[in-house]
Design a protein around this motif. Structure first.
Motif, short mmCIF file in Angstrom:
data_model
loop_
_atom_site.label_atom_id
_atom_site.label_comp_id
_atom_site.label_asym_id
_atom_site.label_seq_id
_atom_site.Cartn_x
_atom_site.Cartn_y
_atom_site.Cartn_z
N MET A 158 0.85 -1.18 0.00
CA MET A 158 0.00 0.00 0.00
C MET A 158 0.89 1.23 0.00
SD MET A 158 -2.98 1.30 2.58
CE MET A 158 -4.10 0.07 2.04
N GLU A 159 0.54 2.18 -0.85
CA GLU A 159 1.25 3.45 -0.90
C GLU A 159 0.54 4.43 0.03
OE1 GLU A 159 1.68 4.89 -4.95
OE2 GLU A 159 1.52 2.83 -5.65
N THR A 160 1.30 5.06 0.92
CA THR A 160 0.75 6.07 1.82
C THR A 160 1.63 7.30 1.77
OG1 THR A 160 1.96 5.15 3.69
CG2 THR A 160 -0.31 4.41 3.39
N SER A 161 1.00 8.46 1.95
CA SER A 161 1.77 9.70 1.94
C SER A 161 1.02 10.79 2.70
CB SER A 161 2.02 10.16 0.49
OG SER A 161 0.81 10.40 -0.19
N LEU A 162 1.76 11.81 3.07
CA LEU A 162 1.20 13.05 3.62
C LEU A 162 1.28 14.09 2.52
CD1 LEU A 162 2.93 13.07 7.11
CD2 LEU A 162 0.54 12.51 6.63
N ARG A 163 0.17 14.85 2.31
CA ARG A 163 0.12 15.82 1.21
C ARG A 163 -0.42 17.15 1.71
NH1 ARG A 163 -1.79 12.31 -4.04
NH2 ARG A 163 -0.31 10.64 -3.72
N PHE A 164 0.18 18.22 1.20
CA PHE A 164 -0.25 19.58 1.52
C PHE A 164 -0.08 20.41 0.26
CE2 PHE A 164 0.19 23.88 3.13
CZ PHE A 164 -0.78 23.93 4.12
N ASP A 165 -1.09 21.24 -0.07
CA ASP A 165 -0.96 22.08 -1.26
C ASP A 165 -1.44 23.50 -0.99
OD1 ASP A 165 -3.82 22.34 -1.87
OD2 ASP A 165 -3.73 20.29 -2.59
N SER A 166 -1.15 24.39 -1.92
CA SER A 166 -1.43 25.81 -1.74
C SER A 166 -2.90 26.16 -1.92
CB SER A 166 -0.58 26.63 -2.71
OG SER A 166 -0.93 26.33 -4.05
N THR A 167 -3.69 25.32 -2.57
CA THR A 167 -5.10 25.66 -2.79
C THR A 167 -5.97 25.25 -1.61
OG1 THR A 167 -5.39 23.62 -4.04
CG2 THR A 167 -4.96 25.59 -5.30
N GLY A 214 1.58 29.93 -9.67
CA GLY A 214 1.89 30.05 -8.25
C GLY A 214 1.33 28.93 -7.39
N ARG A 215 0.65 27.97 -7.98
CA ARG A 215 0.15 26.84 -7.21
C ARG A 215 1.30 25.88 -6.93
NH1 ARG A 215 -4.43 27.00 -11.08
NH2 ARG A 215 -3.17 25.53 -12.24
N TRP A 216 1.27 25.23 -5.78
CA TRP A 216 2.30 24.29 -5.42
C TRP A 216 1.70 23.21 -4.50
CZ3 TRP A 216 2.94 23.90 -0.23
CH2 TRP A 216 2.53 24.99 0.55
N GLY A 217 2.39 22.11 -4.40
CA GLY A 217 2.00 21.03 -3.51
C GLY A 217 3.24 20.25 -3.11
N ILE A 218 3.19 19.71 -1.91
CA ILE A 218 4.32 18.93 -1.42
C ILE A 218 3.77 17.60 -0.91
CG2 ILE A 218 4.28 19.89 0.90
CD1 ILE A 218 7.42 19.84 0.68
N ARG A 219 4.54 16.54 -1.14
CA ARG A 219 4.13 15.18 -0.73
C ARG A 219 5.32 14.49 -0.09
NH1 ARG A 219 2.43 11.79 -5.59
NH2 ARG A 219 4.61 11.19 -5.74
N TYR A 220 5.04 13.80 1.00
CA TYR A 220 6.05 12.97 1.65
C TYR A 220 5.53 11.54 1.68
CZ TYR A 220 9.27 10.95 4.96
OH TYR A 220 10.22 10.15 5.54
N ASP A 221 6.22 10.62 1.00
CA ASP A 221 5.84 9.21 0.97
C ASP A 221 6.28 8.53 2.25
OD1 ASP A 221 4.78 9.48 -1.61
OD2 ASP A 221 6.74 9.09 -2.52
N LEU A 222 5.32 7.89 2.90
CA LEU A 222 5.62 7.21 4.16
C LEU A 222 6.18 5.81 3.92
CD1 LEU A 222 2.38 8.26 6.04
CD2 LEU A 222 4.65 9.24 6.28
#
Length: 170
Positions: free
Chosen positions: A1-10, A162-170
């Motif tokens: 299973m793929e899991t991640s934490l995600r946060f974006d500018s919108t 100017g939109r952005w997003g960041i993801r960290y794969d757990l």
């Protein structure tokens, strides 16, 4: 299973994301994915069933159906990808992607089209035990240039609006 934490500018909310692919021997893939918002506890989900084809003229062709909980609609989809290797080592490539989807419930039927072109470069052992992937692309539907920097576990996506997003794969 793929899991991640995600946060974006919108949305400006942290999401815990999980995805699992179930693949059969004849390239039929069932994908189940969901996101839990850590701020308000809301949940979004997606289920996709698709058949993968590997014709000689394309890198990949997918045909299938998709259900998303936020749209509460079934969409029939066709996706295609063509990769062109620009270097002998396979680390530099030009990818063309296109997709067409039709809503099962919308009358009259109207197809939605997307397409993009991406130039990507892989850098193995950028630092010790760290690989890097750089990607720049153009989304023809939204008419926007975007970029991605991906390290082993971290991914940063951004576009010229100017939109952005960041993801960290757990």
């Amino acid at each position: 299973m793929e899991t991640s934490l995600r946060f974006d500018s919108t949305q400006r909310k942290l999401h815990l994301y999980a995805k699992e692919n179930f693949v059969s021997d004849d390239n039929v893939v069932l994908t189940v994915a969901g996101a839990l918002c850590t701020t308000d506890g809301s949940v979004k989900g997606r289920v996709q069933l698709r058949k993968k084809f590997f014709p000689q003229t394309l890198t990949r062709l997918d045909l299938g159906a998709l259900y998303t909980t936020d749209a509460d609609d079934i969409r029939y989809c066709m996706k295609a990808k063509k990769s062109v290797e620009l270097s002998d080592d396979g680390l530099l490539s030009l990818d063309f992607k296109g997709a067409c989807s039709v809503s099962a419930s919308r009358k009259p039927l109207r197809a939605d089209f997307t397409g993009c072109a991406e130039l990507s470069r892989k850098v193995f052992n950028f630092t010790e035990d760290q690989d890097l992937k750089l990607k720049i692309g153009y989304n023809a539907k939204d008419k926007v240039v975007y970029a991605q920097v991906r390290e082993n576990n971290w991914t940063l996506n951004m576009d010229v609006n100017g939109r952005w997003g960041i993801r960290y794969d757990l």
